[in-house]
Design a protein around this motif. Structure first.
Motif, PDB file in Angstrom:
ATOM      1  N   SER A   1       0.771  -1.125  -0.014  1.00 21.32           N
ATOM      2  CA  SER A   1      -0.108  -0.014  -0.043  1.00 21.32           C
ATOM      3  C   SER A   1       1.101   1.199  -0.241  1.00 21.32           C
ATOM      4  CB  SER A   1      -0.821   0.092   1.227  1.00 21.32           C
ATOM      5  OG  SER A   1      -0.216   0.052   2.402  1.00 21.32           O
ATOM      6  N   VAL A   2       2.108   1.220   0.696  1.00 21.72           N
ATOM      7  CA  VAL A   2       2.852   2.358   0.654  1.00 21.72           C
ATOM      8  C   VAL A   2       3.406   2.627  -0.852  1.00 21.72           C
ATOM      9  CG1 VAL A   2       5.272   3.089   1.179  1.00 21.72           C
ATOM     10  CG2 VAL A   2       3.802   2.115   2.697  1.00 21.72           C
TER      11      VAL A   2
ATOM     12  N   ALA B   1       0.525   4.485  -2.539  1.00 21.09           N
ATOM     13  CA  ALA B   1       0.591   5.695  -2.326  1.00 21.09           C
ATOM     14  C   ALA B   1       1.428   6.691  -2.632  1.00 21.09           C
ATOM     15  CB  ALA B   1       0.521   5.767  -0.508  1.00 21.09           C
ATOM     16  N   ALA B   2       2.626   6.260  -2.892  1.00 23.50           N
ATOM     17  CA  ALA B   2       3.672   6.902  -3.557  1.00 23.50           C
ATOM     18  C   ALA B   2       3.336   7.358  -4.794  1.00 23.50           C
ATOM     19  CB  ALA B   2       5.007   5.932  -3.317  1.00 23.50           C
TER      20      ALA B   2
ATOM     21  N   ALA C   1       3.733  13.724   0.480  1.00 19.82           N
ATOM     22  CA  ALA C   1       4.737  12.399   0.694  1.00 19.82           C
ATOM     23  C   ALA C   1       5.445  12.503   2.392  1.00 19.82           C
ATOM     24  CB  ALA C   1       5.888  12.586  -0.302  1.00 19.82           C
TER      25      ALA C   1
ATOM     26  N   ASP D   1       6.250   7.184   6.067  1.00 21.88           N
ATOM     27  CA  ASP D   1       6.812   6.088   5.297  1.00 21.88           C
ATOM     28  C   ASP D   1       6.778   5.877   3.784  1.00 21.88           C
ATOM     29  OD1 ASP D   1       7.397   4.743   7.449  1.00 21.88           O
ATOM     30  OD2 ASP D   1       5.544   3.527   7.804  1.00 21.88           O
ATOM     31  N   ILE D   2       5.897   7.198   3.272  1.00 24.24           N
ATOM     32  CA  ILE D   2       5.817   7.236   1.931  1.00 24.24           C
ATOM     33  C   ILE D   2       6.839   8.279   1.241  1.00 24.24           C
ATOM     34  CG2 ILE D   2       4.168   8.447   0.202  1.00 24.24           C
ATOM     35  CD1 ILE D   2       2.030   8.146   2.129  1.00 24.24           C
TER      36      ILE D   2
ATOM     37  N   THR E   1       8.731   7.662  -2.711  1.00 27.98           N
ATOM     38  CA  THR E   1       8.100   8.366  -3.686  1.00 27.98           C
ATOM     39  C   THR E   1       9.214   9.087  -4.119  1.00 27.98           C
ATOM     40  OG1 THR E   1       6.317   8.891  -2.120  1.00 27.98           O
ATOM     41  CG2 THR E   1       6.698  10.645  -3.764  1.00 27.98           C
TER      42      THR E   1
ATOM     43  N   GLU F   1      -1.689   6.821   5.739  1.00 27.12           N
ATOM     44  CA  GLU F   1      -1.283   6.192   4.407  1.00 27.12           C
ATOM     45  C   GLU F   1      -2.325   5.205   3.551  1.00 27.12           C
ATOM     46  OE1 GLU F   1       2.034   4.406   6.309  1.00 27.12           O
ATOM     47  OE2 GLU F   1       3.189   6.187   6.575  1.00 27.12           O
ATOM     48  N   ASN F   2      -3.063   4.568   4.609  1.00 27.36           N
ATOM     49  CA  ASN F   2      -4.038   3.873   3.905  1.00 27.36           C
ATOM     50  C   ASN F   2      -5.148   4.514   2.952  1.00 27.36           C
ATOM     51  OD1 ASN F   2      -3.102   1.156   4.290  1.00 27.36           O
ATOM     52  ND2 ASN F   2      -4.731   0.677   5.803  1.00 27.36           N
TER      53      ASN F   2
ATOM     54  N   ALA G   1      -3.867   5.585  -0.384  1.00 20.75           N
ATOM     55  CA  ALA G   1      -3.754   4.273  -1.106  1.00 20.75           C
ATOM     56  C   ALA G   1      -5.140   3.982  -1.426  1.00 20.75           C
ATOM     57  CB  ALA G   1      -3.506   3.114  -0.223  1.00 20.75           C
TER      58      ALA G   1
END
Length: 449
Positions: free
Chosen positions: A47-48, A51-52, A125, A128-129, A133, A269-270, A273
């Protein structure tokens, strides 16, 4: 350049099919590539990774919109010049487009590379993204200038009556990406960097095909060295019309900036995503509307230049009806099979459970987007920059961004999803009212437009 002459003689529905179907196929292929890319990243990076990619999309689109804006601005001039029997102006316009595209594409790529981290952080960003990214965007910047050229070329091919070539320009990067994604991401285990390299190579192949076709001379352009020298009056006209496209992408990028930060605030972050999956599906649903919109522009521009005003109005009406009907069919299918579609992107149960209701809410008024796309493109094709700009900014600028800033204060994450159908409905009402009021003038009193 006789291929474009049929814009003023052939039946409108025939021309719309001939122009819109290749365009829609090209966009559909690109949408499928985007979906496949997200599927591989979702399953092999997580999922990260989704998201990136979601953070980078608006920045990439903003830079590539330079090519899109120059292409659409110039193709509007070229269509009207051909309709008015002025091939020399068409040649000069194309030469100036090439010069502008490469100068600006390289400039913005270097600028983004110099300030990469602060730019990405502004667009959401965080946590963790951030590092994946940066890894993704650094590689992608290498291909931005050639992407801008490919996007510019796409509009030109349609303007001179070669919609199938424009289609191939869009299909080539999708095919290359679908081939390279599993190799770079899964086999070589390059992760998010593999996705970036696959995309960058796809841009290069697309631009190479477009360049090859121009060099063959099939499009009819006969350029001299002086055509590449910037004519400031002509470039001003290109940008006055193309600015509509650049402004639209700029507002979309601003929308993503607001959206990504709101998503991170209310859902982490989810949530970013989740919207990454929704965004990919939105691209798919809008394929008919975008294809018909792009297909209608050279027809409208040519007939306006030739002063065939009734054909202009007929093209506008048929384009809106066709786009709305086709979008509705695809939209219904996606709503029915939402859980099955979402599960293709990820096996993360929590992500699936959050995405299904969010996707259904955001999609509620999606078929109405045809009114905004076609109405703005209609005025671009006529060379009327101000109404085109205002209609372009209506959804994201006047409605959606304010709603995204307001509604989450009361409804948190659900407020973000609810903002989309409200903005779509309000935008459709505005665009429909504007077209009903003004489109009649083109037949009754063209000088009033």
């Amino acid at each position: 350049m006789t291929t474009s002459d049929e814009f003023g003689t052939k039946p409108i529905n025939y021309l719309l099919r001939k122009q819109a179907i290749p365009s829609a196929i090209g966009i559909l292929t690109l949408s499928i590539y985007g979906i496949v890319d997200t599927i591989f990243v979702g399953n092999y990076v997580g999922s990260v990774g989704i998201a990136a990619i979601t953070v980078v999309i608006p920045i990439t689109f903003l830079i590539s919109s330079i090519g899109m804006g120059i292409g659409i601005g110039g193709s509007s001039i070229i269509s009207r010049a051909l309709g008015a029997g002025k091939p020399e102006k068409a040649n000069k316009t194309f030469g100036n487009q090439l010069t502008l595209t490469f100068i600006l594409g390289i400039f913005f790529s270097i600028s983004c590379w110099l300030f990469i981290e602060p730019i990405l952080m502004v667009f959401g960003a965080k946590g963790d993204i951030l590092q994946p990214t940066i890894d993704y965007f650094t590689i992608l910047l290498l291909g931005i200038p050639v992407l801008a050229f490919a996007m510019m070329s796409n509009s030109i091919f349609r303007a001179v009556g070669y919609p199938k070539v424009a289609m191939v320009v869009m299909i080539v990067p999708a095919i290359v990406n679908v081939i390279l994604d599993p190799i770079f991401i899964a086999v070589l285990d390059w992760g998010i960097k593999g996705a970036a390299w696959a995309t960058t190579f796809s841009y290069l192949f697309s631009a190479s095909y477009a360049a090859y076709y121009f060099l063959k001379g099939s499009t009819g352009f006969k350029l001299s060295k002086t055509d590449f020298l910037l004519d400031f009056k002509l470039t001003g006209e290109i940008f006055s019309i193309g600015a509509v496209t650049i402004a639209r992408q700029g507002v979309v990028s601003l929308l993503f900036l607001v959206l990504n930060n709101s998503l991170f605030k209310y859902g982490g972050e989810n949530a970013i995503a989740v919207y990454g999956i929704i965004n990919r599906m939105m691209m798919l649903v809008n394929v008919p509307a975008i294809g018909i919109t792009q297909g209608s522009m050279p027809i409208i521009g040519y007939n306006y230049g030739a002063e065939y005003f009734k054909r202009v109005s007929l093209t506008l009406r048929n384009a809106i009806i066709s786009a709305t009907l086709l979008s509705s069919v695809i939209y219904a299918g996606i709503l029915i099979f939402t859980p099955q579609i979402v599960s293709i992107f990820t096996d993360n149960t929590e992500l699936i459970e959050k995405t299904v209701p969010a996707l259904r809410i955001t999609f509620l008024m999606t078929p109405l987007i045809a009114f905004q796309l076609i109405s703005a493109a209609y005025f671009q094709a006529l060379g009327k920059a101000l109404p085109a700009l205002l209609l372009t900014l209506t959804k994201q600028g006047f409605f959606l961004i304010p709603l995204l800033l307001f509604l989450p204060n009361f409804y948190q994450l659900n407020g973000i999803w609810i903002a989309f159908p409200i903005a779509d409905l309000m935008t459709a009402i505005v665009c429909m009212s504007y077209l009903i009021t003004h489109s009649k003038k083109i037949v009754l009193n063209p000088s009033a437009m």
